[in-house]
Scaffold this active site. Structure first.
Site, mmCIF file in Angstrom:
data_model
loop_
_atom_site.group_PDB
_atom_site.id
_atom_site.type_symbol
_atom_site.label_atom_id
_atom_site.label_comp_id
_atom_site.label_asym_id
_atom_site.label_seq_id
_atom_site.Cartn_x
_atom_site.Cartn_y
_atom_site.Cartn_z
ATOM 1 N N TYR A 164 0.844 -1.213 0.000
ATOM 2 C CA TYR A 164 0.000 0.000 0.000
ATOM 3 C C TYR A 164 0.872 1.253 0.000
ATOM 4 O O TYR A 164 0.639 2.201 -0.771
ATOM 5 C CB TYR A 164 -0.876 -0.058 1.253
ATOM 6 C CG TYR A 164 -1.844 1.074 1.443
ATOM 7 C CD1 TYR A 164 -3.063 1.099 0.769
ATOM 8 C CD2 TYR A 164 -1.569 2.099 2.338
ATOM 9 C CE1 TYR A 164 -3.977 2.129 0.975
ATOM 10 C CE2 TYR A 164 -2.473 3.129 2.554
ATOM 11 C CZ TYR A 164 -3.667 3.145 1.865
ATOM 12 O OH TYR A 164 -4.565 4.168 2.083
ATOM 13 N N LYS A 168 1.078 4.145 -2.836
ATOM 14 C CA LYS A 168 0.738 5.537 -2.514
ATOM 15 C C LYS A 168 1.893 6.491 -2.836
ATOM 16 O O LYS A 168 1.660 7.643 -3.221
ATOM 17 C CB LYS A 168 0.309 5.661 -1.048
ATOM 18 C CG LYS A 168 -1.022 4.967 -0.736
ATOM 19 C CD LYS A 168 -2.136 5.407 -1.673
ATOM 20 C CE LYS A 168 -3.526 5.116 -1.150
ATOM 21 N NZ LYS A 168 -4.574 5.413 -2.156
HETATM 22 N N1 LIG Z 1 -10.070 6.367 5.102
HETATM 23 C C1 LIG Z 1 -8.877 6.870 5.393
HETATM 24 O O1 LIG Z 1 -8.626 7.345 6.511
HETATM 25 C C2 LIG Z 1 -7.800 6.868 4.338
HETATM 26 C C3 LIG Z 1 -6.494 7.216 4.719
HETATM 27 C C4 LIG Z 1 -5.503 7.296 3.739
HETATM 28 C C5 LIG Z 1 -5.835 7.025 2.410
HETATM 29 N N2 LIG Z 1 -7.106 6.655 2.066
HETATM 30 C C6 LIG Z 1 -7.396 6.377 0.659
HETATM 31 O O2 LIG Z 1 -8.638 6.977 0.292
HETATM 32 C C7 LIG Z 1 -9.272 6.153 -0.700
HETATM 33 C C8 LIG Z 1 -10.690 5.813 -0.254
HETATM 34 O O3 LIG Z 1 -10.651 5.057 0.921
HETATM 35 P P1 LIG Z 1 -11.962 4.719 1.784
HETATM 36 O O4 LIG Z 1 -11.523 4.779 3.196
HETATM 37 O O5 LIG Z 1 -13.106 5.536 1.332
HETATM 38 O O6 LIG Z 1 -12.159 3.162 1.397
HETATM 39 P P2 LIG Z 1 -13.493 2.279 1.144
HETATM 40 O O7 LIG Z 1 -13.062 0.876 1.280
HETATM 41 O O8 LIG Z 1 -14.602 2.788 2.010
HETATM 42 O O9 LIG Z 1 -13.870 2.602 -0.378
HETATM 43 C C9 LIG Z 1 -13.065 2.194 -1.438
HETATM 44 C C10 LIG Z 1 -13.961 1.904 -2.618
HETATM 45 O O10 LIG Z 1 -13.138 1.547 -3.747
HETATM 46 C C11 LIG Z 1 -13.798 0.525 -4.472
HETATM 47 N N3 LIG Z 1 -12.846 -0.226 -5.284
HETATM 48 C C12 LIG Z 1 -11.874 -1.074 -4.857
HETATM 49 N N4 LIG Z 1 -11.228 -1.619 -5.894
HETATM 50 C C13 LIG Z 1 -11.782 -1.095 -7.015
HETATM 51 C C14 LIG Z 1 -11.516 -1.270 -8.408
HETATM 52 N N5 LIG Z 1 -10.550 -2.101 -8.833
HETATM 53 N N6 LIG Z 1 -12.256 -0.568 -9.299
HETATM 54 C C15 LIG Z 1 -13.238 0.287 -8.874
HETATM 55 N N7 LIG Z 1 -13.537 0.461 -7.560
HETATM 56 C C16 LIG Z 1 -12.809 -0.216 -6.643
HETATM 57 C C17 LIG Z 1 -14.441 -0.328 -3.382
HETATM 58 O O11 LIG Z 1 -15.504 -1.148 -3.889
HETATM 59 C C18 LIG Z 1 -14.898 0.732 -2.371
HETATM 60 O O12 LIG Z 1 -16.262 1.095 -2.589
HETATM 61 C C19 LIG Z 1 -8.360 4.942 -0.901
HETATM 62 O O13 LIG Z 1 -7.521 5.157 -2.013
HETATM 63 C C20 LIG Z 1 -7.565 4.895 0.370
HETATM 64 O O14 LIG Z 1 -6.328 4.246 0.205
HETATM 65 C C21 LIG Z 1 -8.105 6.568 3.006
#
Ligand SMILES: NC(=O)c1ccc[n+]([C@@H]2O[C@H](COP(=O)([O-])OP(=O)(O)OC[C@H]3O[C@@H](n4cnc5c(N)ncnc54)[C@H](O)[C@@H]3O)[C@@H](O)[C@H]2O)c1
Length: 304
Positions: A164, A168
């Site tokens: 990951y 990133k």
């Molecule tokens: N939530 C946090 O605190 C946090 C922190 C750092 C980074 N991020 C990043 O933010 C982004 C969103 O995270 P989140 O917390 O909302 O996660 P989440 O799991 O709630 O949502 C991610 C979505 O991406 C979709 N997805 C996964 N693989 C896919 C693909 N191949 N094609 C299309 N859709 C796909 C999933 O079905 C899901 O609905 C991610 O990139 C994550 O790495 C989140």
């Protein structure tokens, strides 16, 4: 509805849940027509379902907005192209793409398998490339547009998510390359490092105080997609957003250097490097025991 994005067409990947869903809803509220992409998978990337993207389209329509669903996997070239083709086919243009889709497969480096490495890199890094690549071709012709990648504070390094973290870090370099390569066509590219309560962050030990909501992240993304951000010339930037805090990350640069007149040898390097060039202390290394304690005590934020 507001009008920050009036008349714009915005495509959001991973828009079925969490941060992506909040971005899609906020963009629609601000007047954009939205392509809602989501493969509808579990946090580890398995068990796809088309219902997740369709449900968000229904939410947008119920609120009086316009949206179309794409349930494709954006880790494939065809999936990324379909997101962009759908925007152009349905609405005739594409003003912004926001690549939010992501998965996790956590494992210590010494135990990580190819099946844990490849899909994580494919979803985050290649999944940003496939959409950026297709969108960039349209935006270059339009001579306008905005690309937004999603990174993480974990790009600095991660104890148990090397896959990951590497993805990133790659997204930041991809965003900077897009900012450079598309500058002369009037296209901007930026990265967002969010912290928000979602199903993904529910499994990451974290201080509750630093947690924000997906809506906080969406507000920053809406601004970055707007003409206001383009007019300020904002491109090639990485912004953190965590609740009440927004921060900008430094551009990578050389800190200190030393020169050898007659060329370097291991001996002269051993002599000069520790004193003349030195090290740049790694902040996360000094926080290792604090992070291990948080993981042990189960200080995990609530999922939403
Ligand atoms: N939530 C946090 O605190 C946090 C922190 C750092 C980074 N991020 C990043 O933010 C982004 C969103 O995270 P989140 O917390 O909302 O996660 P989440 O799991 O709630 O949502 C991610 C979505 O991406 C979709 N997805 C996964 N693989 C896919 C693909 N191949 N094609 C299309 N859709 C796909 C999933 O079905 C899901 O609905 C991610 O990139 C994550 O790495 C989140």
């Amino acid at each position: 509805m507001g009008n920050f994005l009036a008349g714009k067409v915005i495509a959001v990947t991973g828009a079925g849940r969490g941060i992506g869903r909040a971005v899609a809803l906020a963009a629609a509220r601000e007047g954009a027509r939205v392509v809602v992409n989501d493969y509808g998978v579990a946090t580890d990337g398995t068990a796809p379902s088309s219902e997740v993207a369709e449900a968000v389209v229904k939410e947008i329509e119920a609120a009086g907005g316009e949206a179309v669903a794409v349930a494709d996997d954006i880790s494939t070239m065809a999936g990324g192209q379909r997101v962009v083709d759908t925007a152009v086919g349905a609405y005739g243009r594409l003003d912004g793409v926001v690549c939010v889709a992501g998965i996790l497969r956590e494992r210590m480096l010494f135990n990580m398998t190819e099946e844990e490495w490849d899909p994580v890199i494919a979803t985050h890094l290649k999944g940003t490339f496939t959409v950026f690549r297709a969108a960039a071709a349209v935006m270059r012709r339009q001579r306008s547009g905005t690309l937004i990648g999603f990174t993480s504070g974990n790009h600095q390094g991660s104890v148990s998510q090397a896959n990951y973290s590497a993805a990133k870090g790659g997204i930041i370099s991809l965003v900077r390359s897009a900012a450079l390569g598309l500058h002369k066509y009037g296209v901007t590219a930026n990265a967002v490092a969010p912290v928000a309560r979602t199903r993904m962050s529910a499994n990451v030990p974290m201080e509750l105080a630093g947690m924000g909501s997906a809506e906080d992240v969406a507000a920053l993304v809406v601004y970055l997609l707007s003409d206001r951000a383009a007019e300020e010339g904002i491109t090639g930037q990485v912004y953190s957003v965590a609740g009440a805090k927004i921060a900008v990350w430094a551009q990578p640069c050389e800190l200190r250097s030393a020169y050898a007149s007659g060329g370097w040898t291991p001996e002269t390097i051993a002599e000069f490097l520790p004193r003349a060039v030195g090290v740049d202390p790694m902040p996360m290394l000094s926080r290792l025991s604090e992070m291990e304690e948080a993981a042990r005590s189960g200080a995990r934020p609530n999922a939403r």
